[in-house]
Scaffold this motif. Structure first.
Motif, PDB file in Angstrom:
ATOM      1  N   MET A  43       0.848  -1.191   0.000  1.00  0.00           N
ATOM      2  CA  MET A  43       0.000   0.000   0.000  1.00  0.00           C
ATOM      3  C   MET A  43       0.886   1.244   0.000  1.00  0.00           C
ATOM      4  N   PRO A  44       0.641   2.181  -0.919  1.00  0.00           N
ATOM      5  CA  PRO A  44       1.478   3.372  -0.970  1.00  0.00           C
ATOM      6  C   PRO A  44       1.352   4.202   0.299  1.00  0.00           C
ATOM      7  N   ILE A  45       2.442   4.847   0.662  1.00  0.00           N
ATOM      8  CA  ILE A  45       2.458   5.747   1.797  1.00  0.00           C
ATOM      9  C   ILE A  45       2.419   7.165   1.265  1.00  0.00           C
ATOM     10  N   PRO A  46       1.754   8.106   1.951  1.00  0.00           N
ATOM     11  CA  PRO A  46       1.667   9.473   1.445  1.00  0.00           C
ATOM     12  C   PRO A  46       3.037  10.034   1.080  1.00  0.00           C
ATOM     13  N   SER A  47       3.005  10.941   0.123  1.00  0.00           N
ATOM     14  CA  SER A  47       4.254  11.492  -0.395  1.00  0.00           C
ATOM     15  C   SER A  47       4.950  12.365   0.621  1.00  0.00           C
ATOM     16  N   SER A  48       6.250  12.549   0.401  1.00  0.00           N
ATOM     17  CA  SER A  48       6.996  13.503   1.204  1.00  0.00           C
ATOM     18  C   SER A  48       6.677  14.899   0.713  1.00  0.00           C
ATOM     19  N   ALA A  49       7.135  15.908   1.472  1.00  0.00           N
ATOM     20  CA  ALA A  49       6.778  17.283   1.160  1.00  0.00           C
ATOM     21  C   ALA A  49       7.311  17.727  -0.197  1.00  0.00           C
ATOM     22  N   HIS A  50       8.443  17.173  -0.656  1.00  0.00           N
ATOM     23  CA  HIS A  50       9.066  17.649  -1.882  1.00  0.00           C
ATOM     24  C   HIS A  50       8.754  16.783  -3.082  1.00  0.00           C
ATOM     25  N   ASN A  51       8.042  15.704  -2.894  1.00  0.00           N
ATOM     26  CA  ASN A  51       7.813  14.767  -3.985  1.00  0.00           C
ATOM     27  C   ASN A  51       6.316  14.488  -4.078  1.00  0.00           C
ATOM     28  N   GLN A  52       5.716  14.817  -5.221  1.00  0.00           N
ATOM     29  CA  GLN A  52       4.270  14.672  -5.370  1.00  0.00           C
ATOM     30  C   GLN A  52       3.834  13.218  -5.492  1.00  0.00           C
ATOM     31  N   ALA A  53       4.718  12.343  -5.960  1.00  0.00           N
ATOM     32  CA  ALA A  53       4.362  10.938  -6.109  1.00  0.00           C
ATOM     33  C   ALA A  53       4.397  10.242  -4.751  1.00  0.00           C
ATOM     34  N   PRO A  54       3.458   9.329  -4.511  1.00  0.00           N
ATOM     35  CA  PRO A  54       3.474   8.589  -3.236  1.00  0.00           C
ATOM     36  C   PRO A  54       4.777   7.814  -3.058  1.00  0.00           C
ATOM     37  N   VAL A  55       5.220   7.724  -1.835  1.00  0.00           N
ATOM     38  CA  VAL A  55       6.428   6.980  -1.519  1.00  0.00           C
ATOM     39  C   VAL A  55       6.036   5.580  -1.088  1.00  0.00           C
ATOM     40  N   GLY A  56       6.525   4.549  -1.788  1.00  0.00           N
ATOM     41  CA  GLY A  56       6.130   3.178  -1.520  1.00  0.00           C
ATOM     42  C   GLY A  56       6.802   2.587  -0.299  1.00  0.00           C
ATOM     43  N   ILE A  57       6.286   1.460   0.150  1.00  0.00           N
ATOM     44  CA  ILE A  57       6.805   0.794   1.344  1.00  0.00           C
ATOM     45  C   ILE A  57       8.250   0.340   1.134  1.00  0.00           C
ATOM     46  N   THR A  58       8.592  -0.051  -0.109  1.00  0.00           N
ATOM     47  CA  THR A  58       9.962  -0.497  -0.381  1.00  0.00           C
ATOM     48  C   THR A  58      10.959   0.628  -0.157  1.00  0.00           C
ATOM     49  N   THR A  59      10.604   1.824  -0.604  1.00  0.00           N
ATOM     50  CA  THR A  59      11.493   2.979  -0.410  1.00  0.00           C
ATOM     51  C   THR A  59      11.663   3.279   1.067  1.00  0.00           C
ATOM     52  N   TRP A  60      10.578   3.163   1.826  1.00  0.00           N
ATOM     53  CA  TRP A  60      10.667   3.396   3.266  1.00  0.00           C
ATOM     54  C   TRP A  60      11.559   2.349   3.941  1.00  0.00           C
ATOM     55  N   LEU A  61      11.383   1.086   3.566  1.00  0.00           N
ATOM     56  CA  LEU A  61      12.198   0.031   4.172  1.00  0.00           C
ATOM     57  C   LEU A  61      13.672   0.193   3.828  1.00  0.00           C
ATOM     58  N   ARG A  62      13.955   0.542   2.582  1.00  0.00           N
ATOM     59  CA  ARG A  62      15.340   0.772   2.190  1.00  0.00           C
ATOM     60  C   ARG A  62      15.927   1.978   2.925  1.00  0.00           C
ATOM     61  N   SER A  63      15.100   2.992   3.130  1.00  0.00           N
ATOM     62  CA  SER A  63      15.552   4.175   3.846  1.00  0.00           C
ATOM     63  C   SER A  63      15.868   3.845   5.300  1.00  0.00           C
ATOM     64  N   LEU A  64      15.037   3.038   5.913  1.00  0.00           N
ATOM     65  CA  LEU A  64      15.274   2.637   7.303  1.00  0.00           C
ATOM     66  C   LEU A  64      16.509   1.755   7.423  1.00  0.00           C
ATOM     67  N   LEU A  65      16.721   0.881   6.427  1.00  0.00           N
ATOM     68  CA  LEU A  65      17.914   0.042   6.439  1.00  0.00           C
ATOM     69  C   LEU A  65      19.171   0.908   6.320  1.00  0.00           C
ATOM     70  N   PHE A  66      19.127   1.875   5.413  1.00  0.00           N
ATOM     71  CA  PHE A  66      20.259   2.792   5.281  1.00  0.00           C
ATOM     72  C   PHE A  66      20.524   3.514   6.602  1.00  0.00           C
ATOM     73  N   PHE A  67      19.474   4.023   7.209  1.00  0.00           N
ATOM     74  CA  PHE A  67      19.607   4.780   8.461  1.00  0.00           C
ATOM     75  C   PHE A  67      20.250   3.924   9.550  1.00  0.00           C
ATOM     76  N   ALA A  68      19.817   2.659   9.652  1.00  0.00           N
ATOM     77  CA  ALA A  68      20.347   1.769  10.685  1.00  0.00           C
ATOM     78  C   ALA A  68      21.830   1.462  10.442  1.00  0.00           C
ATOM     79  N   LEU A  69      22.181   1.101   9.200  1.00  0.00           N
ATOM     80  CA  LEU A  69      23.570   0.765   8.892  1.00  0.00           C
ATOM     81  C   LEU A  69      24.474   1.992   8.979  1.00  0.00           C
ATOM     82  N   TYR A  70      23.984   3.097   8.477  1.00  0.00           N
ATOM     83  CA  TYR A  70      24.751   4.355   8.504  1.00  0.00           C
ATOM     84  C   TYR A  70      25.124   4.730   9.935  1.00  0.00           C
ATOM     85  N   ASN A  71      24.170   4.624  10.851  1.00  0.00           N
ATOM     86  CA  ASN A  71      24.439   4.985  12.241  1.00  0.00           C
ATOM     87  C   ASN A  71      25.308   3.941  12.953  1.00  0.00           C
TER      88      ASN A  71
END
Length: 257
Positions: free
Chosen positions: A1-29
């Protein structure tokens, strides 16, 4: 299910992008915490150049993670414009943490102008302090400028370029804020050139967000701008005009985030 878009991007942000973003955040830190402790342990046994290279291994890993996990590629135009063997004042627009990492790799060695509170951040700030940045107290305007000019000229005399983000704070994607004259004043007093840069990092690494969006970050590097015989206002206006003109995208707004 798509997640609402971020403030700078009109297209909805999908769950895959969110999961990849969280993975990056965890590994980066996680990598950042471990690496900062190693940097502190190794610092007494290294000179500045060795320390700079070792601290910025984290920057290299961060760029690798961003490419492999989040699908972010980087295109750079104007590498030939970076002077060899002479320090400059780099003036660049500011949208995210990306440029603070990437410019460390591109301009080496360098000293970055930053707010002193960043040095108090556990792990990240400790590693940053090893790079001899120019930390200023923004609440003390005149004193902050004196620190910038005094320490900045010291770094430049040592052959270390100084990187400054003249907007003073991160801007939303597609916008450039008003410029302060500190960087131009430093370059003028030190009799060095200004190297202008413009990029769209906020399209892929938006400030104050966990999202890391797939796409291309484009960085454009201009020819060095002479400062001799020019006022600080003239230099600032010339640099700002170049950055706006060469912004790799459509400028939609002006003002702070």
């Amino acid at each position: 299910m798509p997640i609402p878009s971020s403030a700078h991007n009109q297209a909805p942000v999908g769950i895959t992008t969110w999961l990849r973003s969280l993975l990056f955040f965890a590994l980066y830190n996680l990598i950042g915490i471990i690496h900062s402790l190693l940097c502190l342990a190794a610092a007494p046994f290294q000179d500045f150049e060795q320390r700079y290279w070792f601290v910025n291994l984290w920057s290299q890993v961060t760029m690798w993670l961003l490419r492999k996990i989040n699908g972010v590629s980087i295109e750079v135009d104007g590498l030939e414009n970076i002077p060899k063997g002479q320090p400059v004042v780099v003036m660049c627009n500011h949208q995210s943490q990306w440029e603070t990492f990437y410019l460390q790799l591109l301009i080496s060695p360098q000293a970055t102008i930053l707010k002193r509170e960043l040095l108090w951040v556990p792990f990240f700030g400790w590693g940053l302090a090893l790079l001899r940045p120019i930390a200023i107290d923004r609440s003390k305007g005149s004193q902050a400028l004196k620190t910038l000019l005094r320490v900045g000229q010291e770094r430049l005399r040592e052959g270390i370029s100084v990187v400054i983000y003249p907007e003073g704070t991160r801007q939303p994607p597609g916008s450039i804020g008003s410029f302060n004259v500190g960087g131009a004043m430093l370059a003028s007093r030190a009799s060095v050139e200004v190297l202008p840069m413009s990029h769209n990092s906020g399209d892929c690494w938006p400030g104050r967000s966990l999202l890391r969006l797939p796409g291309t970050i484009r960085l454009r590097i201009g020819k060095p701008i002479a400062t001799e015989g020019k006022s600080t206002k003239q230099i600032t206006a010339e640099v700002e005009a170049w950055i706006r003109q060469h912004y790799p995208g459509e400028l939609r707004a002006v003002g702070p985030a």
